[in-house]
Design an enzyme around this catalytic site. Structure first.
Site, short mmCIF file in Angstrom:
data_model
loop_
_atom_site.label_atom_id
_atom_site.label_comp_id
_atom_site.label_asym_id
_atom_site.label_seq_id
_atom_site.Cartn_x
_atom_site.Cartn_y
_atom_site.Cartn_z
N HIS A 1 0.82 -1.20 0.00
CA HIS A 1 0.00 0.00 0.00
C HIS A 1 0.86 1.25 0.00
O HIS A 1 1.98 1.26 0.53
CB HIS A 1 -0.90 0.03 1.23
CG HIS A 1 -2.05 -0.91 1.17
ND1 HIS A 1 -3.15 -0.69 0.37
CD2 HIS A 1 -2.28 -2.10 1.80
CE1 HIS A 1 -4.01 -1.69 0.51
NE2 HIS A 1 -3.51 -2.55 1.37
N CYS B 1 0.27 2.79 -4.54
CA CYS B 1 -0.46 4.00 -4.88
C CYS B 1 0.31 5.24 -4.45
O CYS B 1 1.15 5.20 -3.55
CB CYS B 1 -1.83 3.99 -4.21
SG CYS B 1 -2.86 2.62 -4.76
#
Length: 269
Positions: free
Chosen positions: A84, A137
């Protein structure tokens, strides 16, 4: 003969006790780390892999500090991260980050600021080649560089309610951390020489997958088990062509890496 050291971090989840109950489950990050370690070993790197629960700040920085102690000018560090990515308010102001946000790597025990990545890279000797590949991301400037979303269950991003809760909880800690980083920064404002190829821009999310993340899968297809013969710019361009406009891989440098490095075939030791 040059030495190549690589670290491959892949997190299919995080410690919910450190992330307000969120476990950050992903599918393909450990596979990304294994595949990138295999690529690196074939290219001549000594590879270390840290997966999920081992992907802590202490473990990652320990491996990088050991690499900094070993590598000398002309050697190369390869750092890959799959997991993440997050963003926290940048209290230093817009001169530091144009979007007023610091990008983070979401390690198992806490978020790791882009400013911390830069500080870690400063430990390496001048003229050590540093290559970072981040499949997460908001990764366009995740090594503190100048300068439409996938479905939630397919993206490598922290849900906004969790991010807001963590930002509120950790505000004082992050302020203290930034002050410490600023105190240790070079007086002349210099930054380490490094090359980043990231999965997407700061304002985009990166897709997870059944086997690999979209970015890592595209990278492996372009690399084609070593058949690729272009330089880093061509490598980035060819990866970009395999991904949709909603996920645009980024290529940036910090400092002034040698042109000979940028013009090399990727993963050249």
């Amino acid at each position: 003969m040059a030495t190549g050291l690589s670290l491959h971090v892949g997190l299919n989840g995080v410690d919910p006790a450190r992330y307000e109950g969120w476990d950050g489950t992903l599918n393909a990050c450990e596979a990304d780390a294994h595949d990138m370690a295999r690529l690196a070993r074939t290219a001549g790197f000594e590879a270390t892999t840290l997966l999920t629960a081992d992907g802590t700040v202490a473990n990652v920085t320990s491996v990088l500090h050991e690499a900094a102690a070993r590598l000398v000018p002309g050697d190369i560090l390869l750092l890959t991260y799959s997991g993440h990515g997050g963003q926290v308010p940048d209290l230093d102001g817009p001169d530091d980050e144009p979007d007023a946000l610091d990008e983070t790597l979401v390690f198992y025990d806490r978020q790791f600021l882009d400013d911390e990545v830069q500080q870690t890279f400063r430990a390496f000797a001048d003229d050590v080649r540093i290559l970072a590949l981040f499949d997460c991301c908001h990764s366009g400037s995740s090594i503190e560089l100048p300068g439409g979303a996938a479905r939630e269950n397919a993206g490598r991003f922290m849900p906004e309610p969790t991010q807001r809760s963590l930002n509120a909880r950790d505000r004082d800690y992050l302020e203290d951390l930034r002050r410490s980083l600023a105190k240790d920064a070079p007086a002349d404002g210099s930054v380490p020489d490094a090359l980043l190829v990231s999965a997407c821009q700061d304002n985009q999310v990166a897709a997870d997958g059944a086997r690999n993340g979209a970015f890592t899968g595209a990278l492996l297809r372009v690399w084609d088990d070593g058949a690729f013969r272009g330089d880093y710019r061509t490598f980035h361009r060819d990866i970009q062509r395999l991904l949709p406009p909603t996920q645009s891989p980024n290529l940036y440098v910090t400092g002034t890496p040698a042109p000979e490095f940028l013009n090399q075939r990727p993963f050249t030791v």
